[in-house]
Design a protein around this motif. Structure first.
Motif, mmCIF file in Angstrom:
data_model
loop_
_atom_site.group_PDB
_atom_site.id
_atom_site.type_symbol
_atom_site.label_atom_id
_atom_site.label_comp_id
_atom_site.label_asym_id
_atom_site.label_seq_id
_atom_site.Cartn_x
_atom_site.Cartn_y
_atom_site.Cartn_z
ATOM 1 N N SER A 173 -3.207 83.117 -13.670
ATOM 2 C CA SER A 173 -3.985 81.928 -14.032
ATOM 3 C C SER A 173 -3.187 80.669 -13.745
ATOM 4 O O SER A 173 -2.003 80.711 -13.385
ATOM 5 C CB SER A 173 -4.370 81.969 -15.518
ATOM 6 O OG SER A 173 -3.255 81.647 -16.322
ATOM 7 N N ILE A 174 -3.822 79.519 -13.949
ATOM 8 C CA ILE A 174 -3.184 78.227 -13.741
ATOM 9 C C ILE A 174 -1.939 78.078 -14.628
ATOM 10 O O ILE A 174 -0.997 77.347 -14.284
ATOM 11 C CB ILE A 174 -4.204 77.090 -13.996
ATOM 12 C CG1 ILE A 174 -3.607 75.710 -13.758
ATOM 13 C CG2 ILE A 174 -4.790 77.161 -15.378
ATOM 14 C CD1 ILE A 174 -3.290 75.416 -12.332
ATOM 15 N N TYR A 175 -1.924 78.794 -15.749
ATOM 16 C CA TYR A 175 -0.760 78.723 -16.638
ATOM 17 C C TYR A 175 0.528 79.060 -15.895
ATOM 18 O O TYR A 175 1.574 78.429 -16.119
ATOM 19 C CB TYR A 175 -0.947 79.689 -17.824
ATOM 20 C CG TYR A 175 0.312 79.882 -18.650
ATOM 21 C CD1 TYR A 175 0.733 78.894 -19.540
ATOM 22 C CD2 TYR A 175 1.084 81.038 -18.521
ATOM 23 C CE1 TYR A 175 1.894 79.065 -20.288
ATOM 24 C CE2 TYR A 175 2.243 81.208 -19.261
ATOM 25 C CZ TYR A 175 2.642 80.219 -20.133
ATOM 26 O OH TYR A 175 3.797 80.382 -20.871
ATOM 27 N N ASP A 176 0.461 80.034 -14.988
ATOM 28 C CA ASP A 176 1.671 80.468 -14.283
ATOM 29 C C ASP A 176 2.253 79.363 -13.407
ATOM 30 O O ASP A 176 3.449 79.354 -13.116
ATOM 31 C CB ASP A 176 1.367 81.696 -13.416
ATOM 32 C CG ASP A 176 1.033 82.911 -14.258
ATOM 33 O OD1 ASP A 176 1.714 83.141 -15.263
ATOM 34 O OD2 ASP A 176 0.058 83.612 -13.931
ATOM 35 N N ALA A 177 1.420 78.421 -12.989
ATOM 36 C CA ALA A 177 1.895 77.340 -12.119
ATOM 37 C C ALA A 177 2.440 76.145 -12.891
ATOM 38 O O ALA A 177 3.172 75.343 -12.324
ATOM 39 C CB ALA A 177 0.760 76.884 -11.201
ATOM 40 N N ILE A 178 2.083 76.034 -14.194
ATOM 41 C CA ILE A 178 2.532 74.862 -14.962
ATOM 42 C C ILE A 178 3.432 75.231 -16.135
ATOM 43 O O ILE A 178 3.899 74.344 -16.852
ATOM 44 C CB ILE A 178 1.331 74.045 -15.484
ATOM 45 C CG1 ILE A 178 0.456 74.892 -16.416
ATOM 46 C CG2 ILE A 178 0.513 73.487 -14.325
ATOM 47 C CD1 ILE A 178 -0.635 74.092 -17.129
ATOM 48 N N ARG A 179 3.692 76.535 -16.329
ATOM 49 C CA ARG A 179 4.527 76.943 -17.468
ATOM 50 C C ARG A 179 5.937 76.360 -17.330
ATOM 51 O O ARG A 179 6.367 75.986 -16.242
ATOM 52 C CB ARG A 179 4.564 78.468 -17.556
ATOM 53 C CG ARG A 179 5.277 79.127 -16.400
ATOM 54 C CD ARG A 179 5.047 80.626 -16.367
ATOM 55 N NE ARG A 179 5.795 81.234 -15.268
ATOM 56 C CZ ARG A 179 5.515 82.417 -14.740
ATOM 57 N NH1 ARG A 179 4.488 83.127 -15.219
ATOM 58 N NH2 ARG A 179 6.243 82.914 -13.753
ATOM 59 N N TYR A 180 6.637 76.301 -18.440
ATOM 60 C CA TYR A 180 7.954 75.655 -18.461
ATOM 61 C C TYR A 180 9.061 76.565 -17.939
ATOM 62 O O TYR A 180 10.053 76.108 -17.395
ATOM 63 C CB TYR A 180 8.279 75.190 -19.888
ATOM 64 C CG TYR A 180 7.370 74.077 -20.338
ATOM 65 C CD1 TYR A 180 7.590 72.772 -19.934
ATOM 66 C CD2 TYR A 180 6.258 74.337 -21.147
ATOM 67 C CE1 TYR A 180 6.746 71.736 -20.334
ATOM 68 C CE2 TYR A 180 5.411 73.318 -21.552
ATOM 69 C CZ TYR A 180 5.667 72.026 -21.139
ATOM 70 O OH TYR A 180 4.818 71.011 -21.517
ATOM 71 N N GLU A 181 8.875 77.861 -18.098
ATOM 72 C CA GLU A 181 9.909 78.813 -17.670
ATOM 73 C C GLU A 181 9.498 79.471 -16.356
ATOM 74 O O GLU A 181 8.504 80.186 -16.288
ATOM 75 C CB GLU A 181 10.125 79.883 -18.746
ATOM 76 C CG GLU A 181 11.298 80.814 -18.450
ATOM 77 C CD GLU A 181 11.563 81.795 -19.581
ATOM 78 O OE1 GLU A 181 12.087 82.884 -19.314
ATOM 79 O OE2 GLU A 181 11.229 81.466 -20.747
ATOM 80 N N ASP A 182 10.264 79.213 -15.307
ATOM 81 C CA ASP A 182 10.075 79.856 -14.014
ATOM 82 C C ASP A 182 8.622 79.782 -13.522
ATOM 83 O O ASP A 182 7.977 80.815 -13.295
ATOM 84 C CB ASP A 182 10.524 81.324 -14.103
ATOM 85 C CG ASP A 182 10.633 81.973 -12.729
ATOM 86 O OD1 ASP A 182 10.852 81.230 -11.754
ATOM 87 O OD2 ASP A 182 10.490 83.209 -12.647
#
Length: 393
Positions: A173-182
Motif C-alpha cells: 500500500s501507499i504506507y510502504d512509500a511514506i513510512r518512516y523506517e526504510d
C-alpha cells in the motif's frame, strides 16, 4: 435465576468482522470470476466520438479512409472501442491537428504535474465517488492519471477490484512509500488498473500506522517530516503522470495534511444540508489552524485553485437549494458551477463495485443513466478546465 451470559465485546466484534469479511469475499466471487481482475467495457462509436471530441460521422470517415487501425466489430458491423484504442486514435489525430494539444491535452514541457486532493472532515460527503469518477474520466480523455488512496478504509482501492484486507493488509500500500523506517520506492507500490492510462497507489488499514508513528517521528526529528513525505515520495514517479488524485480519509490527520502539502488543487466535497455545512465550518477552521503550523515549519502552501463541490444534490429539494444559494453567496466562484447529483445509478453501480462509467447504459433506466452521466461529465469537464487553466491554457 441467572441472567444472560455477558457479551465479550472484543470477541463479538472479531466474530462480526470475520463473518462480514467472509460474506464480502463471497459477494466478490459472485460478482467476478475467481482470481480475475475487473475489466473495462468497450465503448460504442457514439461514446468513443464524444470522448475523442469529434463527431461520429468524422470517426466513420477516418475508418472509411483507413486512417485508423481496426477495432472490435460485431457481426452486424458495429464498432466498439477500448481505452487503448481511444489513445491510439488520439495520437493519430494529434499528428495532423492544426493546433498542438487539440487531442493530447496532458502536460507539455514545462508544465508541472497537477495534484488534486478530494477531502472533507465528514464521512459520506462523496469524496471517493467524486475522486474515482474524476480519475476515470480524465483517463478516458487521454490524461495519464495516478489515483492515490490514503484512506485506511480503502474504498477507492476496493472499487478498483481489490480486497485491501487481503491484498494489501501487510504490504503493497501507499504506507510502504511514506513510512518512516526504510520506505519503499513509490514505483514499487503502483498497480496498473483495467482503465487504460489510470494507475493506482492502494490504500489499506495499515495506513493508520502512519498516524500512530508520526508523533514519535516528530520527537525524533526524522526527515523528511510528515508533511513533506508524500511530496517527496511522489517525485520519483510524477514525470509519468499528468494528474495525481488523492482520495483523503474523513479526518484531518497527518495523512490528509501530507496530501495537502503535496497538492496543487483542492476539492472540498459538501452535501448541501446545514448539518454538513456546520461540520465543514469546523473542518475549515481546524484546517487553517493546522496548516498554519505546518506552513511555519516550512511546508509549501501555494495552490492553483480551491473549489467546493456540491455533492448528492437533489434539485427538487427546496432546503438544499437554499443551502447551495447560501454557499454561492458566501464563497462565490469557489463553489463549482456543476453539482454532483444524487443518483440511484451511482449507488446501484456501487452494489457491484462499479462506477457509472463502467456500466452499460442498458443496465439502468435510460433517463436515470443519462441524468447521472450528464451530471458527472459536467463536473469533470469543469475540473478539466481548472487543470488546463493551471497550465496556462
Amino acid at each position: 435465576m441467572t441472567g444472560a451470559d455477558p457479551i465479550h465485546i472484543n470477541t463479538r466484534i472479531r466474530e462480526n468482522a470475520q463473518n462480514l469479511a467472509a460474506a464480502l469475499e463471497n459477494h466478490m466471487l459472485k460478482s467476478f470470476a475467481p482470481d480475475a481482475r475487473k475489466e473495462m467495457r468497450l465503448f460504442s462509436a457514439g461514446e468513443a466520438a464524444e470522448l475523442l471530441g469529434i463527431s461520429p460521422s468524422f470517426l466513420r470517415k477516418l475508418h472509411f479512409e483507413d486512417r485508423l487501425p481496426e477495432v472490435h466489430t460485431t457481426p452486424g458491423g458495429r464498432r466498439h472501442y477500448s481505452g487503448a484504442d481511444l489513445q491510439i486514435i488520439r495520437t493519430a489525430l494529434e499528428e495532423t491537428a492544426k493546433t498542438p494539444g487539440a487531442y493530447l491535452k496532458g502536460r507539455r514541457p514545462g508544465d508541472k504535474v497537477q495534484v488534486l486532493s478530494f477531502l472533507n472532515f465528514k464521512g459520506g460527503s462523496g469524496k471517493t465517488t467524486s475522486s474515482i469518477h474524476t480519475a476515470q474520466m480524465l483517463a478516458l480523455k487521454g490524461y495519464r492519471v495516478l489515483a492515490v488512496d490514503i484512506d485506511p478504509q480503502a474504498s477507492l482501492t476496493t472499487l478498483f477490484g481489490y480486497q485491501p484486507e487481503y491484498d494489501f493488509l501487510h504490504s503493497g500500500s501507499i504506507y510502504d512509500a511514506i513510512r518512516y523506517e526504510d520506505p519503499m520506492p513509490f514505483s514499487q507500490i503502483i498497480q496498473k488498473t483495467y482503465f487504460h492510462g489510470l494507475d493506482l497507489a492502494p490504500g489499506g488499514l495499515i495506513l493508520q500506522e502512519f498516524e500512530h508513528e508520526t508523533p514519535t517521528a516528530l520527537r525524533n526529528n526524522i526527515q523528511p517530516p510528515f508533511f513533506a513525505r508524500m511530496a517527496t515520495a511522489l517525485q520519483e514517479v510524477e514525470a509519468d503522470y499528468d494528474v495525481i488524485i488523492f482520495d483523503c480519509p474523513p479526518q484531518l490527520g497527518y495523512l490528509t495534511m501530507s496530501a495537502l502539502c503535496a497538492s496543487t488543487g483542492v476539492l472540498i466535497t459538501v452535501v448541501p444540508n446545514m448539518l454538513d455545512v456546520a461540520s465543514m465550518s469546523q473542518f475549515l477552521q481546524m484546517s487553517a489552524d493546522l496548516l498554519d503550523v505546518v506552513s511555519d515549519a516550512g511546508a509549501r502552501m501555494e495552490f492553483d485553485f480551491l473549489r467546493f463541490l456540491i455533492n448528492r444534490y437533489e434539485p427538487s429539494d427546496g432546503p438544499q437549494q437554499q443551502v447551495v444559494a447560501f454557499l454561492r453567496q458566501l464563497f462565490g466562484d469557489e463553489v463549482m458551477v456543476s453539482p454532483m447529483l444524487k443518483s440511484t445509478a451511482i449507488s446501484d453501480a456501487g452494489l457491484t463495485q462499479q462506477t457509472v462509467y463502467e456500466v452499460e447504459r442498458s443496465a439502468f433506466h435510460r433517463n436515470t443513466y443519462d441524468r447521472a452521466i450528464d451530471s458527472l461529465n459536467a463536473v469533470n469537464d469543469e475540473i478539466e478546465t481548472l487543470l488546463q487553466q493551471a497550465w496556462g491554457r
